[in-house]
Design a protein around this motif. Structure first.
Motif, PDB file in Angstrom:
ATOM      1  N   PHE A  27     -10.002  -2.332 -15.060  1.00  0.00           N
ATOM      2  CA  PHE A  27      -9.207  -2.647 -16.373  1.00  0.00           C
ATOM      3  C   PHE A  27      -7.932  -2.860 -15.933  1.00  0.00           C
ATOM      4  O   PHE A  27      -7.201  -3.832 -16.264  1.00  0.00           O
ATOM      5  CB  PHE A  27      -9.370  -1.593 -17.402  1.00  0.00           C
ATOM      6  N   LEU A  28      -7.100  -1.772 -15.333  1.00  0.00           N
ATOM      7  CA  LEU A  28      -5.925  -1.718 -14.984  1.00  0.00           C
ATOM      8  C   LEU A  28      -5.502  -3.183 -14.106  1.00  0.00           C
ATOM      9  O   LEU A  28      -4.437  -3.780 -14.157  1.00  0.00           O
ATOM     10  CB  LEU A  28      -5.266  -0.538 -14.541  1.00  0.00           C
ATOM     11  N   TYR A  29      -6.426  -3.283 -13.148  1.00  0.00           N
ATOM     12  CA  TYR A  29      -6.138  -4.340 -12.020  1.00  0.00           C
ATOM     13  C   TYR A  29      -6.078  -5.863 -12.814  1.00  0.00           C
ATOM     14  O   TYR A  29      -5.297  -6.605 -12.454  1.00  0.00           O
ATOM     15  CB  TYR A  29      -7.105  -4.354 -10.880  1.00  0.00           C
ATOM     16  N   THR A  30      -7.204  -5.747 -13.569  1.00  0.00           N
ATOM     17  CA  THR A  30      -7.387  -7.130 -14.334  1.00  0.00           C
ATOM     18  C   THR A  30      -6.463  -7.331 -15.277  1.00  0.00           C
ATOM     19  O   THR A  30      -5.533  -8.560 -15.283  1.00  0.00           O
ATOM     20  CB  THR A  30      -8.671  -7.091 -15.182  1.00  0.00           C
ATOM     21  N   ASP A  31      -5.809  -6.377 -16.006  1.00  0.00           N
ATOM     22  CA  ASP A  31      -4.541  -6.603 -16.910  1.00  0.00           C
ATOM     23  C   ASP A  31      -3.330  -6.812 -16.107  1.00  0.00           C
ATOM     24  O   ASP A  31      -2.541  -7.755 -16.592  1.00  0.00           O
ATOM     25  CB  ASP A  31      -4.452  -5.074 -17.515  1.00  0.00           C
ATOM     26  N   ARG A  32      -3.258  -6.126 -14.979  1.00  0.00           N
ATOM     27  CA  ARG A  32      -2.072  -6.617 -14.097  1.00  0.00           C
ATOM     28  C   ARG A  32      -2.189  -8.022 -13.434  1.00  0.00           C
ATOM     29  O   ARG A  32      -1.257  -8.773 -13.458  1.00  0.00           O
ATOM     30  CB  ARG A  32      -2.069  -5.575 -12.876  1.00  0.00           C
ATOM     31  N   SER A  33      -3.533  -8.350 -12.978  1.00  0.00           N
ATOM     32  CA  SER A  33      -3.671  -9.741 -12.634  1.00  0.00           C
ATOM     33  C   SER A  33      -3.734 -10.708 -13.442  1.00  0.00           C
ATOM     34  O   SER A  33      -3.125 -11.773 -13.110  1.00  0.00           O
ATOM     35  CB  SER A  33      -4.912  -9.875 -11.804  1.00  0.00           C
ATOM     36  N   ASN A  34      -3.832 -10.459 -14.916  1.00  0.00           N
ATOM     37  CA  ASN A  34      -3.647 -11.536 -15.759  1.00  0.00           C
ATOM     38  C   ASN A  34      -2.384 -12.039 -16.041  1.00  0.00           C
ATOM     39  O   ASN A  34      -1.812 -12.737 -16.800  1.00  0.00           O
ATOM     40  CB  ASN A  34      -4.365 -11.071 -16.974  1.00  0.00           C
ATOM     41  N   THR A  35      -1.520 -11.164 -15.561  1.00  0.00           N
ATOM     42  CA  THR A  35      -0.125 -11.320 -15.897  1.00  0.00           C
ATOM     43  C   THR A  35       0.593 -12.069 -14.906  1.00  0.00           C
ATOM     44  O   THR A  35       0.522 -11.645 -13.484  1.00  0.00           O
ATOM     45  CB  THR A  35       0.835 -10.085 -16.128  1.00  0.00           C
ATOM     46  N   ARG A  67       3.108  -0.278 -11.735  1.00  0.00           N
ATOM     47  CA  ARG A  67       3.655   0.962 -11.689  1.00  0.00           C
ATOM     48  C   ARG A  67       2.503   1.780 -12.359  1.00  0.00           C
ATOM     49  O   ARG A  67       2.218   2.934 -11.856  1.00  0.00           O
ATOM     50  CB  ARG A  67       4.870   0.933 -12.195  1.00  0.00           C
ATOM     51  N   GLU A  68       2.100   1.409 -13.465  1.00  0.00           N
ATOM     52  CA  GLU A  68       1.090   2.242 -14.246  1.00  0.00           C
ATOM     53  C   GLU A  68      -0.308   2.350 -13.457  1.00  0.00           C
ATOM     54  O   GLU A  68      -0.673   3.318 -13.283  1.00  0.00           O
ATOM     55  CB  GLU A  68       0.779   1.503 -15.650  1.00  0.00           C
ATOM     56  N   ALA A 115       8.664  -8.452 -15.102  1.00  0.00           N
ATOM     57  CA  ALA A 115       8.671  -7.048 -15.611  1.00  0.00           C
ATOM     58  C   ALA A 115       7.596  -6.492 -16.038  1.00  0.00           C
ATOM     59  O   ALA A 115       7.479  -5.357 -16.077  1.00  0.00           O
ATOM     60  CB  ALA A 115      10.011  -7.234 -16.762  1.00  0.00           C
ATOM     61  N   LYS A 116       6.817  -7.088 -16.860  1.00  0.00           N
ATOM     62  CA  LYS A 116       5.596  -6.611 -17.645  1.00  0.00           C
ATOM     63  C   LYS A 116       4.250  -6.554 -16.180  1.00  0.00           C
ATOM     64  O   LYS A 116       3.870  -5.227 -16.346  1.00  0.00           O
ATOM     65  CB  LYS A 116       4.990  -7.519 -18.495  1.00  0.00           C
TER      66      LYS A 116
END
Length: 174
Positions: A29-37, A51-52, A44-45
């Motif tokens: 979930f965190l990786y996907t959220d990070r990858s989608n950005t 980092r999160e 910045a996001k």
């Protein structure tokens, strides 16, 4: 003492929550959220999410280490307590009651050397000592448990249903 107890409970609850959600699911979930950005458009996001992700991954690793240490400590304490309860009590009985006759045997039932052997380690001759009584009871209970396990396995097997008998075709049917 109470704070350690509560800390362990909280760590275990948090670990179980993470296990329930799934470490892979959280990471994905965190990786996907990070990858989608997009790193160019929203650096910045993306950096914040990165980092999160790293922080949560570090926390999960620390919780796993803490949980494993707590689990090992707990298991060691339980094993020690169980050893004292089982073997410690047996040793106490053997030492504390070594001169006590548990069961008296009728005279003339066994030869003298057998009576002497059964009374080892200090019980009066012609009796069964605590040491031998412990061995006899231990063996009997082990046999009962084995018998009950075998009966349970036999009883829990599904019964075979009788098959219908199929008659071979007769010459008239051909």
């Amino acid at each position: 003492m109470l704070s350690v107890l509560i800390s362990v409970i909280l760590v275990v609850l948090l670990g179980k929550l993470i296990d329930y959600l799934g470490k892979d699911n959280i990471g994905e979930f965190l990786y996907t959220d990070r990858s989608n950005t997009s790193s160019k458009d929203e650096f910045a996001k993306w950096a914040k999410l990165d980092r999160e992700y790293s922080k949560v991954k570090t926390q999960i690793d620390e919780l796993n280490k803490s949980l494993n240490r707590s689990k090992t400590t707990f298991k060691t304490a339980i094993k020690g307590g169980l050893y004292i309860i089982t073997n410690g009590l047996k040793m106490y009985l053997r030492v504390g009651y070594r001169k006590t006759a548990v069961v008296w045997l009728p005279s003339g039932l066994l030869p003298g050397y057998a009576l002497w052997f059964l009374s080892l380690s200090s019980a009066p001759k012609g009796s069964i000592s605590v040491s031998f009584w412990l061995m006899i009871v231990n063996s009997a209970i082990a046999n009962v448990i084995t018998t009950l396990e075998t009966v349970y396995k036999i009883m829990s097997q599904p019964a075979e249903t009788p098959r219908e008998k199929v008659e071979p075709p007769t010459a008239a049917a051909k």
